[in-house]
Design an enzyme around this catalytic site. Structure first.
Site, mmCIF file in Angstrom:
data_model
loop_
_atom_site.group_PDB
_atom_site.id
_atom_site.type_symbol
_atom_site.label_atom_id
_atom_site.label_comp_id
_atom_site.label_asym_id
_atom_site.label_seq_id
_atom_site.Cartn_x
_atom_site.Cartn_y
_atom_site.Cartn_z
ATOM 1 N N ASP A 184 1.973 -5.620 8.548
ATOM 2 C CA ASP A 184 3.373 -6.058 8.404
ATOM 3 C C ASP A 184 3.535 -7.518 8.824
ATOM 4 O O ASP A 184 2.931 -7.947 9.806
ATOM 5 C CB ASP A 184 4.311 -5.252 9.320
ATOM 6 C CG ASP A 184 4.315 -3.759 9.029
ATOM 7 O OD1 ASP A 184 3.286 -3.232 8.588
ATOM 8 O OD2 ASP A 184 5.361 -3.136 9.272
ATOM 9 N N ASP A 204 1.345 -4.992 3.767
ATOM 10 C CA ASP A 204 2.382 -4.005 4.124
ATOM 11 C C ASP A 204 3.730 -4.705 4.019
ATOM 12 O O ASP A 204 3.849 -5.713 3.310
ATOM 13 C CB ASP A 204 2.106 -3.414 5.515
ATOM 14 C CG ASP A 204 2.696 -2.020 5.675
ATOM 15 O OD1 ASP A 204 3.881 -1.828 5.342
ATOM 16 O OD2 ASP A 204 1.979 -1.100 6.125
ATOM 17 N N ASP A 205 4.758 -4.168 4.708
ATOM 18 C CA ASP A 205 6.085 -4.778 4.583
ATOM 19 C C ASP A 205 6.056 -6.256 4.981
ATOM 20 O O ASP A 205 5.447 -6.628 5.983
ATOM 21 C CB ASP A 205 7.096 -4.061 5.484
ATOM 22 C CG ASP A 205 7.379 -2.646 5.007
ATOM 23 O OD1 ASP A 205 7.365 -2.410 3.790
ATOM 24 O OD2 ASP A 205 7.599 -1.774 5.878
ATOM 25 N N HIS A 226 4.265 -4.967 0.595
ATOM 26 C CA HIS A 226 5.132 -3.850 0.231
ATOM 27 C C HIS A 226 6.606 -4.253 0.132
ATOM 28 O O HIS A 226 7.480 -3.406 0.165
ATOM 29 C CB HIS A 226 4.984 -2.714 1.240
ATOM 30 C CG HIS A 226 3.623 -2.082 1.232
ATOM 31 N ND1 HIS A 226 3.250 -1.070 2.090
ATOM 32 C CD2 HIS A 226 2.533 -2.329 0.454
ATOM 33 C CE1 HIS A 226 1.996 -0.718 1.844
ATOM 34 N NE2 HIS A 226 1.531 -1.473 0.866
ATOM 35 N N ARG A 257 13.585 -2.696 -0.553
ATOM 36 C CA ARG A 257 13.516 -1.265 -0.234
ATOM 37 C C ARG A 257 14.373 -0.916 0.971
ATOM 38 O O ARG A 257 14.458 -1.664 1.934
ATOM 39 C CB ARG A 257 12.049 -0.913 0.061
ATOM 40 C CG ARG A 257 11.841 0.479 0.636
ATOM 41 C CD ARG A 257 10.414 0.966 0.453
ATOM 42 N NE ARG A 257 9.430 0.247 1.252
ATOM 43 C CZ ARG A 257 8.227 0.739 1.569
ATOM 44 N NH1 ARG A 257 7.865 1.942 1.153
ATOM 45 N NH2 ARG A 257 7.376 0.028 2.280
ATOM 46 N N LYS A 259 14.364 2.546 3.323
ATOM 47 C CA LYS A 259 13.668 3.835 3.479
ATOM 48 C C LYS A 259 14.172 4.511 4.744
ATOM 49 O O LYS A 259 14.149 3.930 5.824
ATOM 50 C CB LYS A 259 12.144 3.650 3.493
ATOM 51 C CG LYS A 259 11.633 2.528 4.397
ATOM 52 C CD LYS A 259 10.101 2.400 4.399
ATOM 53 C CE LYS A 259 9.641 1.137 5.115
ATOM 54 N NZ LYS A 259 8.204 1.025 5.328
#
Ligand SMILES: *[C@@H]1O[C@H](CO)[C@@H](O)[C@H](O)[C@H]1NC(C)=O
Ligand SMILES: *[C@@H]1O[C@H](CO)[C@@H](O)[C@H](O)[C@H]1NC(C)=O
Length: 366
Positions: A184, A204-205, A226, A257, A259
């Site tokens: 991340d 990742d994020d 991501h 996103r 989530k």
């Protein structure tokens, strides 16, 4: 005569004042771990390049109002431990990286598993606990998660580079998968934070916000990961007031996103505003709002209320790859509420995706 007396009295007074300068008005120089304790007694600190011994945190706990200038690159001895590798704290701090690097030694740790197994990796690599500004710092090859931000007051992060791009390639420990995982960019569960003009290359994020308020993420470039995430959202938290604007999102799994964890309860996500973001080469979802996390577009939970997710001018423009879904919104029954204005969103390419359990989106047709 009187004037002369007065002026010599004045001279005496100013000399006194100069002599009782604060003891912290000094320059502390850090050339090794041994220098840190003394250097942080000064409000001006120079951080020279050196190697931090394996298994230790370079922990710089500053006097309020301090300025730090990096004047060389920092390396870390390699060891499988939990980290962090670097931590800085203090109020009203000006931290200038001057383009210098913290090298996390990622290839030593990377095994394609990140935080899900394999060797223990220092995570986060960088813990920022300052208010003020933190700028022009480069991180190369973080073992896993890169920055965790918990600022005690308003903080502006500006002009950083996170380059974990080497982790896109497999290595001898990663069974053919990308060696870097869970890398991340920023984990920011905090308030009053701006992250701007930064470049994040990872797996990742780019940004993950688990809770917090008044966070601005603007003018950044996210590459390879991501996407920009609110979440994952667990129980009993609020996210209110997030602005995601003018970012470029290149070759990510998703662009934008939200989530929420499927069995989370008593949480709220509201007041999320997107504008002027440009995404290309999106591999799975252009926009995904999913209440079934950690599954993807599965049976959703409804314990996290989501409201006021809007796209405002200038237009956000997203291009997804051939088999990717443009927009998927998977709400729990009754947990997405209000009217969301998506008239400043354009998504092209791929296939449509479903909007489930919600009809409050206006200005946008799949
Ligand atoms: C840690 O390992 C990395 C990757 O193998 C290497 O580039 C780096 O030089 C090592 N660091 C030290 C201080 O030896
Ligand atoms: C939305 O977020 C902004 C920015 O943090 C804040 O100023 C505003 O008060 C929030 N609006 C509501 C209705 O909470």
């Amino acid at each position: 005569m009187l004037l002369k007396l007065l002026s010599s009295l004045l001279l005496l007074a100013t000399t006194r004042a100069a002599r009782v300068r604060r003891e912290s008005d000094c320059v502390g120089t850090i050339n090794s771990m041994d220098d840190v304790a003394d250097a942080v007694r000064c409000t001006t600190v120079v951080l020279n390049g050196f190697t931090v011994p394996a298994g230790q945190t370079l922990n710089i706990d500053l006097l309020d109002g301090s300025t730090v200038n990096m004047n060389g690159d920092i390396h870390f001895g390699n060891q499988t431990w939990a980290g962090p590798l670097f931590q800085v704290s203090g109020d009203s701090i000006t931290f200038n990286g001057n383009g210098h690097t913290f090298d996390g030694g990622g290839p030593f740790y990377w095994d394609g598993l990140g935080g899900n197994g394999g060797v223990t990796k220092p995570a986060p690599m960088m813990k920022i606990r300052t208010s003020g500004t933190f700028s022009n710092v480069k991180v190369l090859n973080s073992p896993a998660r890169t920055y965790s931000i918990s600022n005690p007051g308003p903080l502006v992060i500006d002009g950083l580079t996170i380059d974990n791009s080497l982790g896109d390639l497999p290595n001898s420990n990663s069974n053919g998968k990308a060696a870097g995982h869970n890398t991340d960019g920023f984990d920011a569960s905090t308030e009053d934070l701006t992250i701007q003009n930064s470049v994040i290359m990872n797996q990742d994020d780019c940004l993950a916000i688990n809770r917090g308020a008044n966070i601005v993420f603007r003018g950044n470039t996210c590459s390879g990961g991501h996407g920009i995430s609110v979440g994952s959202i667990n129980s009993d938290v609020t996210v209110n007031g997030i602005t995601i604007s003018g970012n470029r999102i290149i070759n990510n799994d998703q662009a934008l996103r939200i989530k929420t964890i499927v069995d989370a309860t008593n949480s709220r996500v509201t007041n999320i505003t997107y504008s002027g973001n440009i995404a290309t080469g999106i591999r799975r979802f252009g926009i995904i709002i999913d209440q079934s996390y950690p599954s993807t577009i599965d049976t959703p939970g409804n314990g996290v209320q989501i409201s006021a997710v809007n796209f405002v001018p200038p237009q956000t423009s997203i291009e997804v790859n051939d088999n990717a879904q443009r927009v998927a919104v998977n709400c729990g029954v009754g947990s997405c509420v209000g009217n969301w204005d998506w008239s400043n969103l354009d998504v092209s390419g791929g296939v449509a995706g479903d909007i489930t359990n919600f009809d409050g989106i206006t200005g946008f047709d799949e």
